[in-house]
Scaffold this motif. Structure first.
Motif, mmCIF file in Angstrom:
data_model
loop_
_atom_site.group_PDB
_atom_site.id
_atom_site.type_symbol
_atom_site.label_atom_id
_atom_site.label_comp_id
_atom_site.label_asym_id
_atom_site.label_seq_id
_atom_site.Cartn_x
_atom_site.Cartn_y
_atom_site.Cartn_z
ATOM 1 N N GLY A 35 51.963 30.366 8.346
ATOM 2 C CA GLY A 35 52.778 29.245 9.279
ATOM 3 C C GLY A 35 53.029 29.815 10.477
ATOM 4 N N ALA A 36 52.646 31.265 10.926
ATOM 5 C CA ALA A 36 53.058 31.765 12.117
ATOM 6 C C ALA A 36 52.282 31.206 13.015
ATOM 7 N N PRO A 37 52.845 31.270 14.416
ATOM 8 C CA PRO A 37 51.965 30.712 15.585
ATOM 9 C C PRO A 37 50.937 31.471 15.770
ATOM 10 N N THR A 38 49.787 31.081 16.465
ATOM 11 C CA THR A 38 48.521 31.847 17.101
ATOM 12 C C THR A 38 48.913 32.043 18.315
ATOM 13 N N ASN A 39 47.938 32.998 18.949
ATOM 14 C CA ASN A 39 47.935 33.186 20.420
ATOM 15 C C ASN A 39 47.199 32.359 21.115
ATOM 16 N N GLY A 40 47.864 31.865 22.030
ATOM 17 C CA GLY A 40 46.928 30.844 22.853
ATOM 18 C C GLY A 40 46.962 29.377 22.568
ATOM 19 N N THR A 41 47.106 29.138 21.325
ATOM 20 C CA THR A 41 47.049 27.671 20.618
ATOM 21 C C THR A 41 48.590 27.405 20.254
ATOM 22 N N ARG A 42 48.509 25.935 19.981
ATOM 23 C CA ARG A 42 49.717 25.310 19.447
ATOM 24 C C ARG A 42 49.787 25.134 17.823
ATOM 25 N N TRP A 43 48.583 25.821 17.380
ATOM 26 C CA TRP A 43 48.215 25.694 16.043
ATOM 27 C C TRP A 43 48.859 26.994 15.241
ATOM 28 N N THR A 44 49.355 26.894 13.796
ATOM 29 C CA THR A 44 49.664 27.824 13.212
ATOM 30 C C THR A 44 48.311 28.636 12.825
ATOM 31 N N ASN A 45 48.596 29.770 12.042
ATOM 32 C CA ASN A 45 47.011 30.534 11.615
ATOM 33 C C ASN A 45 46.413 29.632 10.566
ATOM 34 N N GLU A 46 47.318 28.765 9.466
ATOM 35 C CA GLU A 46 46.405 27.969 8.674
ATOM 36 C C GLU A 46 45.801 27.004 9.469
ATOM 37 N N GLU A 47 46.349 26.514 10.478
ATOM 38 C CA GLU A 47 45.601 25.155 11.056
ATOM 39 C C GLU A 47 44.523 25.556 12.180
ATOM 40 N N ASN A 95 41.382 16.146 18.686
ATOM 41 C CA ASN A 95 40.779 17.468 18.062
ATOM 42 C C ASN A 95 42.213 18.273 17.716
ATOM 43 N N PHE A 96 43.145 18.155 18.460
ATOM 44 C CA PHE A 96 44.421 19.073 18.195
ATOM 45 C C PHE A 96 45.205 18.513 17.014
ATOM 46 N N TYR A 97 45.375 16.986 17.081
ATOM 47 C CA TYR A 97 46.102 16.681 16.076
ATOM 48 C C TYR A 97 45.232 16.358 14.601
ATOM 49 N N GLY A 98 44.217 16.073 14.821
ATOM 50 C CA GLY A 98 43.096 16.081 13.665
ATOM 51 C C GLY A 98 43.166 17.294 12.876
ATOM 52 N N SER A 99 42.980 18.351 13.757
ATOM 53 C CA SER A 99 42.775 19.864 13.216
ATOM 54 C C SER A 99 44.097 20.182 12.173
ATOM 55 N N ARG A 100 45.328 19.712 13.045
ATOM 56 C CA ARG A 100 46.542 19.882 12.316
ATOM 57 C C ARG A 100 46.786 19.241 11.050
ATOM 58 N N ALA A 101 46.408 17.648 11.035
ATOM 59 C CA ALA A 101 46.356 17.051 9.719
ATOM 60 C C ALA A 101 45.521 17.237 8.827
ATOM 61 N N ALA A 102 44.321 17.702 9.301
ATOM 62 C CA ALA A 102 43.414 18.208 8.196
ATOM 63 C C ALA A 102 43.484 19.347 7.338
#
Length: 180
Positions: A35-47, A95-102
């Motif tokens: 669940g940690a944030p990634t570098n340069g994106t608004r996604w977590t590592n899992e997302e 693309n952003f929200y779809g990846s987050r939900a998927a």
């Protein structure tokens, strides 16, 4: 290795490289890192890990479109690519929200198997392509992804997910992973 057969072998090897590395990433991710944030994106590592698999999934869906548009008059494909480029902003949101939900469906417990199945499918598809088919191409929406070009061949399309994967791999914040 020379010519198209050499290129086919390189493409197949790159698909396998990413598949094996993806399993390394899954195994290396600590419980607190998913669940940690990634570098340069608004996604977590899992997302972001799911989004990396998604790059391969999208190629599965683009192959039949390329088959169709690669046989149509060039002007039709160019018009289609222009229309998709005009829709870049909504695409980015989806693309952003779809990846987050998927990532909730293809989560840490399922995404490794999904990557295995998708890469196996792409390997079979690549093996069935003739040399002429690998060289066939179409216009692409180059604004949708930094690794899409205005015109791409089937070989370019098989090469795309590895480039996408490597780009996003650098953005993961998983301790102890080696550089690809």
């Amino acid at each position: 290795m020379s010519g198209v057969n050499g290129e086919r072998e390189e493409l197949a090897a790159d698909l396998e490289r990413a598949r094996a590395d993806f399993h390394h990433l899954l195994a290396a991710t600590g419980a607190e890192e998913w669940g940690a944030p990634t570098n340069g994106t608004r996604w977590t590592n899992e997302e972001l890990l799911f989004h990396m698999v998604f790059g391969y999934m999208i190629v599965q869906r683009l192959l039949p479109l390329m088959w169709l548009f690669g046989r149509l008059p060039a002007g039709i494909g160019t018009a289609h690519a222009r229309a998709l480029n005009a829709a870049t902003r909504p695409f980015d949101v989806i693309n952003f929200y779809g990846s987050r939900a998927a990532a909730r469906v293809y989560n840490r417990r399922r995404m490794g198997r999904k990557m295995d199945r998708v890469v196996a499918s792409l390997q079979r598809s690549l093996e069935r392509k003739s040399d002429a088919e690998l060289a066939r191409g179409m216009a692409y929406p180059s604004r949708w992804d930094p690794y899409f070009r205005n015109y791409m061949t089937f070989a370019d399309l098989y090469r795309y997910p590895g480039r996408h994967y490597d780009h996003h791999r650098k953005q993961l914040t998983i301790s102890g992973i080696r550089e690809a």
